[in-house]
Design a protein around this motif. Structure first.
Motif, short mmCIF file in Angstrom:
data_model
loop_
_atom_site.label_atom_id
_atom_site.label_comp_id
_atom_site.label_asym_id
_atom_site.label_seq_id
_atom_site.Cartn_x
_atom_site.Cartn_y
_atom_site.Cartn_z
N TYR A 38 0.86 -1.14 0.04
CA TYR A 38 0.02 -0.08 -0.03
C TYR A 38 0.96 1.19 0.12
CZ TYR A 38 -3.60 -3.15 1.37
OH TYR A 38 -4.45 -4.31 1.31
N GLU A 39 1.93 1.43 0.63
CA GLU A 39 2.75 2.49 0.94
C GLU A 39 3.51 2.52 -0.50
OE1 GLU A 39 2.92 4.28 3.32
OE2 GLU A 39 1.58 2.97 4.39
N PHE A 40 3.85 1.70 -1.30
CA PHE A 40 4.59 1.66 -2.24
C PHE A 40 3.56 2.27 -3.66
CE2 PHE A 40 5.05 -0.51 -6.93
CZ PHE A 40 6.38 0.12 -7.02
N ILE A 41 2.31 1.82 -3.56
CA ILE A 41 1.33 2.42 -4.50
C ILE A 41 1.06 3.72 -4.16
CG2 ILE A 41 -0.98 2.23 -5.04
CD1 ILE A 41 -1.07 -0.83 -4.25
N VAL A 42 0.95 4.29 -2.91
CA VAL A 42 0.82 5.61 -2.60
C VAL A 42 2.04 6.60 -2.97
CG1 VAL A 42 0.69 7.33 -0.74
CG2 VAL A 42 -0.79 5.06 -0.94
N ASP A 43 3.22 5.83 -2.85
CA ASP A 43 4.31 6.71 -3.22
C ASP A 43 4.45 6.93 -4.30
OD1 ASP A 43 5.51 6.60 -0.66
OD2 ASP A 43 6.64 4.83 -0.69
N LYS A 44 4.06 5.83 -5.60
CA LYS A 44 3.80 6.27 -7.07
C LYS A 44 2.94 7.07 -7.34
CE LYS A 44 7.23 3.82 -7.94
NZ LYS A 44 8.62 4.13 -8.53
N ALA A 45 1.92 7.13 -6.49
CA ALA A 45 0.56 8.03 -6.85
C ALA A 45 1.27 9.53 -6.65
CB ALA A 45 -0.55 7.68 -6.25
N MET A 46 1.82 9.52 -5.64
CA MET A 46 2.27 11.01 -5.33
C MET A 46 3.30 11.44 -6.47
SD MET A 46 0.70 11.99 -2.71
CE MET A 46 1.92 13.47 -1.82
N GLU A 47 4.16 10.47 -6.72
CA GLU A 47 5.21 10.83 -7.71
C GLU A 47 4.45 11.20 -9.04
OE1 GLU A 47 8.41 7.89 -9.77
OE2 GLU A 47 8.30 7.89 -7.70
N PHE A 48 3.49 10.53 -9.52
CA PHE A 48 2.75 10.78 -10.90
C PHE A 48 1.65 11.84 -10.68
CE2 PHE A 48 3.37 6.01 -11.77
CZ PHE A 48 4.79 6.39 -12.12
N LYS A 49 1.36 12.26 -9.42
CA LYS A 49 0.42 13.69 -9.21
C LYS A 49 -0.79 13.29 -10.22
CE LYS A 49 4.32 16.61 -8.47
NZ LYS A 49 4.98 17.72 -9.01
N LEU A 50 -1.30 12.03 -10.13
CA LEU A 50 -2.65 12.01 -10.91
C LEU A 50 -3.82 11.72 -9.99
CD1 LEU A 50 -1.23 9.29 -13.63
CD2 LEU A 50 -1.90 11.63 -14.00
N GLY A 51 -3.80 12.09 -8.69
CA GLY A 51 -4.90 11.85 -7.89
C GLY A 51 -5.20 10.42 -7.75
N ALA A 52 -6.55 10.55 -7.34
CA ALA A 52 -6.76 9.15 -6.90
C ALA A 52 -7.19 8.03 -8.15
CB ALA A 52 -8.32 8.93 -6.52
N ARG A 53 -7.06 8.64 -9.50
CA ARG A 53 -7.15 7.73 -10.56
C ARG A 53 -5.79 7.08 -10.74
NH1 ARG A 53 -10.13 12.46 -12.71
NH2 ARG A 53 -12.13 11.89 -13.02
N GLY A 54 -4.89 7.79 -10.27
CA GLY A 54 -3.43 7.14 -10.46
C GLY A 54 -3.12 6.13 -9.71
N LEU A 55 -3.98 5.90 -8.44
CA LEU A 55 -4.07 4.70 -7.65
C LEU A 55 -4.16 3.74 -8.46
CD1 LEU A 55 -5.36 5.98 -4.27
CD2 LEU A 55 -3.00 5.42 -4.76
N ARG A 56 -5.79 3.51 -9.13
CA ARG A 56 -6.13 2.53 -9.93
C ARG A 56 -5.14 2.10 -10.91
NH1 ARG A 56 -11.22 0.12 -10.03
NH2 ARG A 56 -11.07 -1.45 -11.71
N SER A 57 -4.44 3.05 -11.75
CA SER A 57 -3.47 2.74 -12.65
C SER A 57 -2.38 1.93 -12.04
CB SER A 57 -3.11 3.97 -13.46
OG SER A 57 -4.23 4.80 -14.02
N ILE A 58 -1.78 2.34 -11.14
CA ILE A 58 -0.72 1.64 -10.40
C ILE A 58 -1.09 0.20 -10.06
CG2 ILE A 58 1.03 1.58 -8.69
CD1 ILE A 58 0.50 4.55 -8.72
N VAL A 59 -2.39 -0.03 -9.31
CA VAL A 59 -2.77 -1.32 -8.99
C VAL A 59 -3.03 -2.22 -10.07
CG1 VAL A 59 -4.54 -2.72 -7.71
CG2 VAL A 59 -3.68 -0.28 -6.71
N GLU A 60 -3.63 -1.57 -11.39
CA GLU A 60 -4.03 -2.33 -12.43
C GLU A 60 -2.48 -2.89 -12.90
OE1 GLU A 60 -6.80 -3.82 -15.53
OE2 GLU A 60 -6.99 -2.87 -13.40
N ALA A 61 -1.58 -2.18 -13.03
CA ALA A 61 -0.41 -2.54 -13.59
C ALA A 61 0.31 -3.61 -12.69
CB ALA A 61 0.57 -1.18 -13.58
N ILE A 62 -0.02 -3.39 -11.51
CA ILE A 62 0.54 -4.57 -10.72
C ILE A 62 0.06 -5.92 -10.93
CG2 ILE A 62 1.06 -5.26 -8.22
CD1 ILE A 62 1.46 -2.41 -7.51
N MET A 63 -1.30 -5.77 -10.92
CA MET A 63 -2.08 -6.93 -11.10
C MET A 63 -2.39 -7.59 -12.16
SD MET A 63 -2.45 -7.23 -7.74
CE MET A 63 -3.34 -8.89 -7.85
N MET A 64 -2.11 -7.06 -13.29
CA MET A 64 -2.27 -7.34 -14.63
C MET A 64 -2.05 -8.93 -14.93
SD MET A 64 -3.93 -6.75 -17.51
CE MET A 64 -4.26 -4.93 -17.33
#
Length: 410
Positions: A347-373
């Motif tokens: 969870y901390e890793f996903i949040v770190d990447k979301a803060m890095e990409f500055k995409l808000g809550a939508r960025g969270l889903r993109s990151i989780v999708e990339a990990i789980m694909m």
């Protein structure tokens, strides 16, 4: 003499003289007679009450509305309170005694300003879910003035009618969320230089909808079916919620607040300005300087803002809401009989990447999708019934995806 099947049994008109002729065993009925028969049946059976009608006792109070929104949207308490009060007052307006004409409550449309991915659309959709009224989302970027390539303003009401199953009475009590309202801002300071068909022209067209008037709506869209019969819709009781990121409006706010003042002339109020969240100081004057015309600002009297999401908010969004991203993936795997478990460090890793990409809550889903694909592709066909996502697994899968290129410099 024409056959019975070629003539309406009720009005006697030939199939050539009507749009549609429905054949039965010993007769037929045309579309107009069928519509009249439907109205008669509704009147005789007392079925004129709309499916979406509300009752004063059933209408949730502002605190109840906010509590419901808290289940789906993390934070944004100011926007939730503002929306809850505005929506509650709007529906009280619909339920007021029509015989009391001394005081008429005016409609209060809403405009929400906030960065992308902060929950503007989710707030509007959640409120519509709570109140059980027709709701539609319209993207303002595709709207143009009548006669130009794009969608007419009336297409907004076409979508609302479709959401209400073409029940006009229900649609006239619905909610319309106009997204990306900032994209129709005036393109230049002087409106007379060129024709601004997707900017100021759209704003001018929206005025009659926001204010409240009877609009002839094409049920299938305006340009592909010009022969269709128009449906009159009164927008007086339709609540319009507009949302937009208004990227760059912070500069307008900063100029108005004079935050650059330094030296002995700087006053104490300037020193107390929260420069990390200037949106909290937004006023209608800032919207005007951004490019919205005064007439449309006046028809959106309720102005609220959404805070940018910090690390804590993103972490909570990931797991806490009723429809949180993690809960959605756990359910997806459970439908295949697979137990999905995440380590806290993931969870901390996903949040770190979301803060890095500055995409808000939508960025969270993109990151989780990339990990789980990869797992979502292979595991439904495999025999494994458990997946434990560790930090090493998440980093490995994420490093192999194209989303890694989204990284924002600096």
């Amino acid at each position: 003499m024409a056959k019975a099947s070629d003539t309406c049994t009720f009005c006697g008109r030939s199939g050539r003289d009507v749009k549609l002729l429905i054949n039965g065993i010993n007769g037929a009925i045309c579309d107009e007679c069928a519509a009249r028969a439907y109205d008669i049946v509704k009147e005789q059976l007392g079925a004129t009450k709309s499916t979406f009608d509300l009752d004063q006792n059933d209408l949730p109070k502002p605190e109840d509305i906010k509590a419901f929104l808290d289940q789906y949207v993390i934070g944004q308490d100011d926007a939730k309170r503002c929306l809850a009060v505005s929506v509650y007052n709007h529906y009280k307006r619909l339920l007021q005694d029509k015989t009391d004409d001394e005081v008429e409550i005016e409609k209060s449309n809403i405009i929400m300003v906030g960065p992308t991915g902060t929950g503007k659309t989710l707030l509007a959709r959640s409120i519509a879910k709570l109140l059980h009224v027709p709701f539609t989302i319209v993207d303002a970027t595709v709207l143009t003035q009548a006669g130009y390539v794009g969608e007419d303003i009336e297409s907004i009401l076409t979508r609302l009618l479709q959401a209400a199953d073409y029940d006009v009475e229900a649609a006239e009590r619905g909610i319309v969320f106009i997204d990306e309202i900032d994209k129709i801002a005036r393109k230049g300071d002087n409106p007379s230089i060129t024709r601004d068909v997707s900017g100021e022209g759209v704003q001018q067209g929206l005025l009659k909808l926001l204010e409240g008037s009877v609009v002839n709506v094409p049920p299938q869209g305006g340009r592909k079916h010009p022969e269709q019969k128009m449906i009159p819709v009164n927008t007086k009781n339709i609540l319009f919620i507009c949302g937009g990121a208004f990227d760059g409006i912070e500069k307008k706010i900063a100029q108005r607040l004079n935050t650059r003042v330094v030296g002995y002339a700087a006053n104490k109020e300037t020193a107390q300005v929260d420069r990390d969240n200037l949106l909290k100081y937004i006023t209608p004057a800032d919207l005007k300087s951004f490019g919205l015309i005064p007439e449309i600002i006046g028809r959106l009297p309720i102005l609220t803002y959404l805070n940018p999401l910090d690390r804590t908010a993103l972490r909570n969004i990931l797991t806490e809401p009723k429809n949180s991203i993690i809960k959605q993936y756990v359910k997806l795997f459970a439908m295949d009989g697979i137990e999905l478990v995440f380590d806290e460090s993931v969870y901390e890793f996903i949040v770190d990447k979301a803060m890095e990409f500055k995409l808000g809550a939508r960025g969270l889903r993109s990151i989780v999708e990339a990990i789980m694909m990869d797992a979502m592709f292979t595991m439904p066909s495999g025999k494994d019934k458990e997946l434990h996502v560790t930090l090493e697994y998440a980093k490995d899968k994420f490093s192999k995806t194209d989303i890694n290129r989204l990284q924002v410099a600096g």
